[in-house]
Write a protein that holds these residues in place. Structure first.
Motif, PDB file in Angstrom:
ATOM      1  N   LEU A  10       0.838  -1.206   0.000  1.00  0.00           N
ATOM      2  CA  LEU A  10       0.000   0.000   0.000  1.00  0.00           C
ATOM      3  C   LEU A  10       0.874   1.258   0.000  1.00  0.00           C
ATOM      4  O   LEU A  10       0.586   2.229  -0.708  1.00  0.00           O
ATOM      5  CB  LEU A  10      -0.935  -0.002   1.210  1.00  0.00           C
ATOM      6  CG  LEU A  10      -2.066  -1.035   1.195  1.00  0.00           C
ATOM      7  CD1 LEU A  10      -2.799  -1.061   2.536  1.00  0.00           C
ATOM      8  CD2 LEU A  10      -3.058  -0.731   0.071  1.00  0.00           C
ATOM      9  N   ALA A  11       1.936   1.234   0.796  1.00  0.00           N
ATOM     10  CA  ALA A  11       2.841   2.379   0.846  1.00  0.00           C
ATOM     11  C   ALA A  11       3.545   2.575  -0.493  1.00  0.00           C
ATOM     12  O   ALA A  11       3.723   3.708  -0.963  1.00  0.00           O
ATOM     13  CB  ALA A  11       3.872   2.183   1.957  1.00  0.00           C
ATOM     14  N   TYR A  12       3.931   1.462  -1.111  1.00  0.00           N
ATOM     15  CA  TYR A  12       4.606   1.531  -2.412  1.00  0.00           C
ATOM     16  C   TYR A  12       3.679   2.161  -3.448  1.00  0.00           C
ATOM     17  O   TYR A  12       4.104   3.015  -4.238  1.00  0.00           O
ATOM     18  CB  TYR A  12       5.021   0.127  -2.849  1.00  0.00           C
ATOM     19  CG  TYR A  12       5.926   0.112  -4.061  1.00  0.00           C
ATOM     20  CD1 TYR A  12       5.401   0.085  -5.348  1.00  0.00           C
ATOM     21  CD2 TYR A  12       7.309   0.134  -3.926  1.00  0.00           C
ATOM     22  CE1 TYR A  12       6.218   0.084  -6.468  1.00  0.00           C
ATOM     23  CE2 TYR A  12       8.135   0.123  -5.042  1.00  0.00           C
ATOM     24  CZ  TYR A  12       7.586   0.096  -6.305  1.00  0.00           C
ATOM     25  OH  TYR A  12       8.406   0.099  -7.406  1.00  0.00           O
ATOM     26  N   ASP A  13       2.414   1.771  -3.456  1.00  0.00           N
ATOM     27  CA  ASP A  13       1.452   2.357  -4.392  1.00  0.00           C
ATOM     28  C   ASP A  13       1.332   3.863  -4.169  1.00  0.00           C
ATOM     29  O   ASP A  13       1.176   4.641  -5.116  1.00  0.00           O
ATOM     30  CB  ASP A  13       0.079   1.703  -4.223  1.00  0.00           C
ATOM     31  CG  ASP A  13       0.045   0.277  -4.756  1.00  0.00           C
ATOM     32  OD1 ASP A  13       0.939  -0.080  -5.555  1.00  0.00           O
ATOM     33  OD2 ASP A  13      -0.861  -0.485  -4.364  1.00  0.00           O
ATOM     34  N   HIS A  14       1.389   4.262  -2.906  1.00  0.00           N
ATOM     35  CA  HIS A  14       1.281   5.681  -2.561  1.00  0.00           C
ATOM     36  C   HIS A  14       2.544   6.443  -2.977  1.00  0.00           C
ATOM     37  O   HIS A  14       2.463   7.549  -3.531  1.00  0.00           O
ATOM     38  CB  HIS A  14       1.067   5.815  -1.050  1.00  0.00           C
ATOM     39  CG  HIS A  14       0.925   7.223  -0.569  1.00  0.00           C
ATOM     40  ND1 HIS A  14      -0.275   7.889  -0.552  1.00  0.00           N
ATOM     41  CD2 HIS A  14       1.846   8.098  -0.083  1.00  0.00           C
ATOM     42  CE1 HIS A  14      -0.102   9.108  -0.079  1.00  0.00           C
ATOM     43  NE2 HIS A  14       1.181   9.265   0.211  1.00  0.00           N
ATOM     44  N   LEU A  15       3.710   5.831  -2.751  1.00  0.00           N
ATOM     45  CA  LEU A  15       4.969   6.531  -2.957  1.00  0.00           C
ATOM     46  C   LEU A  15       5.424   6.556  -4.409  1.00  0.00           C
ATOM     47  O   LEU A  15       6.215   7.425  -4.795  1.00  0.00           O
ATOM     48  CB  LEU A  15       6.070   5.881  -2.099  1.00  0.00           C
ATOM     49  CG  LEU A  15       5.919   6.083  -0.599  1.00  0.00           C
ATOM     50  CD1 LEU A  15       6.877   5.158   0.158  1.00  0.00           C
ATOM     51  CD2 LEU A  15       6.187   7.531  -0.222  1.00  0.00           C
ATOM     52  N   ARG A  16       4.950   5.619  -5.209  1.00  0.00           N
ATOM     53  CA  ARG A  16       5.414   5.567  -6.596  1.00  0.00           C
ATOM     54  C   ARG A  16       4.988   6.813  -7.373  1.00  0.00           C
ATOM     55  O   ARG A  16       5.553   7.125  -8.423  1.00  0.00           O
ATOM     56  CB  ARG A  16       4.901   4.306  -7.290  1.00  0.00           C
ATOM     57  CG  ARG A  16       3.443   4.315  -7.657  1.00  0.00           C
ATOM     58  CD  ARG A  16       3.090   3.117  -8.539  1.00  0.00           C
ATOM     59  NE  ARG A  16       3.029   1.879  -7.794  1.00  0.00           N
ATOM     60  CZ  ARG A  16       3.397   0.691  -8.277  1.00  0.00           C
ATOM     61  NH1 ARG A  16       3.885   0.600  -9.486  1.00  0.00           N
ATOM     62  NH2 ARG A  16       3.271  -0.394  -7.548  1.00  0.00           N
ATOM     63  N   LYS A  17       4.021   7.560  -6.857  1.00  0.00           N
ATOM     64  CA  LYS A  17       3.569   8.787  -7.502  1.00  0.00           C
ATOM     65  C   LYS A  17       4.515   9.951  -7.198  1.00  0.00           C
ATOM     66  O   LYS A  17       4.413  11.015  -7.807  1.00  0.00           O
ATOM     67  CB  LYS A  17       2.165   9.151  -7.025  1.00  0.00           C
ATOM     68  CG  LYS A  17       1.135   8.031  -7.171  1.00  0.00           C
ATOM     69  CD  LYS A  17      -0.127   8.365  -6.395  1.00  0.00           C
ATOM     70  CE  LYS A  17      -1.089   7.182  -6.320  1.00  0.00           C
ATOM     71  NZ  LYS A  17      -2.242   7.432  -5.426  1.00  0.00           N
ATOM     72  N   GLN A  18       5.414   9.760  -6.239  1.00  0.00           N
ATOM     73  CA  GLN A  18       6.294  10.838  -5.802  1.00  0.00           C
ATOM     74  C   GLN A  18       7.723  10.601  -6.276  1.00  0.00           C
ATOM     75  O   GLN A  18       8.145   9.471  -6.503  1.00  0.00           O
ATOM     76  CB  GLN A  18       6.271  10.929  -4.270  1.00  0.00           C
ATOM     77  CG  GLN A  18       4.887  11.162  -3.689  1.00  0.00           C
ATOM     78  CD  GLN A  18       4.889  11.075  -2.167  1.00  0.00           C
ATOM     79  OE1 GLN A  18       5.920  10.834  -1.554  1.00  0.00           O
ATOM     80  NE2 GLN A  18       3.719  11.261  -1.567  1.00  0.00           N
ATOM     81  N   LYS A  19       8.459  11.688  -6.397  1.00  0.00           N
ATOM     82  CA  LYS A  19       9.869  11.590  -6.773  1.00  0.00           C
ATOM     83  C   LYS A  19      10.712  11.328  -5.527  1.00  0.00           C
ATOM     84  O   LYS A  19      10.349  11.729  -4.418  1.00  0.00           O
ATOM     85  CB  LYS A  19      10.331  12.898  -7.430  1.00  0.00           C
ATOM     86  CG  LYS A  19       9.644  13.206  -8.756  1.00  0.00           C
ATOM     87  CD  LYS A  19      10.176  14.508  -9.332  1.00  0.00           C
ATOM     88  CE  LYS A  19       9.515  14.833 -10.660  1.00  0.00           C
ATOM     89  NZ  LYS A  19      10.003  16.126 -11.221  1.00  0.00           N
ATOM     90  N   ARG A  20      11.842  10.642  -5.731  1.00  0.00           N
ATOM     91  CA  ARG A  20      12.777  10.460  -4.632  1.00  0.00           C
ATOM     92  C   ARG A  20      13.335  11.809  -4.209  1.00  0.00           C
ATOM     93  O   ARG A  20      13.525  12.709  -5.036  1.00  0.00           O
ATOM     94  CB  ARG A  20      13.919   9.526  -5.054  1.00  0.00           C
ATOM     95  CG  ARG A  20      13.556   8.057  -5.016  1.00  0.00           C
ATOM     96  CD  ARG A  20      14.470   7.227  -5.871  1.00  0.00           C
ATOM     97  NE  ARG A  20      15.886   7.423  -5.568  1.00  0.00           N
ATOM     98  CZ  ARG A  20      16.861   6.920  -6.302  1.00  0.00           C
ATOM     99  NH1 ARG A  20      16.590   6.208  -7.383  1.00  0.00           N
ATOM    100  NH2 ARG A  20      18.120   7.125  -5.969  1.00  0.00           N
TER     101      ARG A  20
END
Length: 284
Positions: free
Chosen positions: A78-88
């Motif tokens: 769930l966190a990965y799905d949320h974070l993949r929209k953001q840049k490192r």
């Protein structure tokens, strides 16, 4: 009731039994999610979503791992799905945040109000090092970040991390080695607590604002990280940082409210958040 009996009841669909087991690691789960998401609101949302998804799918839990590992796998996805929209994040993210705070009297006033009035608004050097770890870990690819945090902060074994990330143990070991190397490099060049250049700009600046100047060196010398800086190599110093950070719960530390505002400032500075005051206006 024995734990095995509670687990059997949970798998059979007893929500109270599942809640009992979930409560045993919920605090760690929230802390873990915060280190990934850096937002208390997002942590609450994903913790709730994880509970719902885990209980809804509990019949598929085949006990190849502990329930905790299985739930962390769901939360991580769930966190990965949320974070993949953001840049490192870039290593200079905290510098950009400091520049924004220095240029904005309004933001500095927010820091002061939280520091003066919040029961969790204290500034402590060791907690700031934890804050820096969270920020710097955001420069890693998500899988590296997850592997490092699970192993170093929450004592998951490589085989458990492999199940969570759906990778081989060999891949997980590679992720861990890369993560430690990258973090060590960034800390060595950005955090001057442990070298001849003295205290890093951010730690020094913030500590001088919120604590009397004469207490700064005293606060530093209480940390094993600083006391041992002359005799340890950089890998050992990274390990000392991990010991310090592991002992801190970023959601319940004495400075968590202050760091929340600092995190909002950072996200605004790097463009992840449009307006530092947006959340406050929404709550007003």
């Amino acid at each position: 009731m024995e734990r095995e009996d509670i687990l059997k009841s949970a798998i059979a669909g007893d929500i109270n039994a599942f809640q009992t087991l979930y409560a045993g690691f919920q605090s760690q789960l929230k802390s873990y999610l915060y280190r990934l998401l850096t937002s208390r609101d997002d942590v609450e949302d994903l913790t709730h979503d994880t509970f719902i998804k885990a209980f809804s799918g509990i019949a598929t839990f085949n006990q190849e791992s502990s329930l905790k590992t299985w739930v962390f796998r769901i939360a991580t996805n769930l966190a990965y799905d949320h974070l993949r929209k953001q840049k490192r994040w870039q290593p200079d993210a905290q510098d950009r945040a400091a520049d924004l705070a220095i240029s904005s009297e309004e933001i500095r006033q927010v820091f002061w109000r939280v520091h003066d009035n919040s029961p969790a608004g204290a500034y402590e050097m060791k907690e700031h090092i934890d804050y820096c770890f969270t920020c710097i870990s955001k420069t890693l690819p998500i899988e590296n970040q997850v592997a490092l945090i699970l192993k170093n902060m929450y004592d998951f074994q490589v085989k458990e991390i492999a199940l969570i990330l759906e990778k081989t143990e060999g891949v997980v070991k590679h992720l861990l080695n890369d993560a430690r190397s990258t973090m060590t490099d960034i800390f060595e060049h950005r955090c001057a607590l442990i070298n001849q250049e003295g205290v890093c700009h951010q730690c020094s600046h913030i500590n001088e604002i919120f604590n009397p100047k004469q207490n700064q060196q005293e606060a530093l010398m209480k940390l094993e990280l600083v006391k041992g800086s002359g005799k340890y190599d950089r890998e050992q110093l990274f390990a000392l940082r991990m010991v310090l950070v592991k002992a801190i719960d970023p959601l319940h530390a004495s400075g968590t409210d202050l760091h929340e505002e600092m995190m909002n400032c950072l996200k605004t500075a790097i463009g992840e958040k449009k307006d530092f005051f947006e959340r406050k206006h929404d709550q007003a």
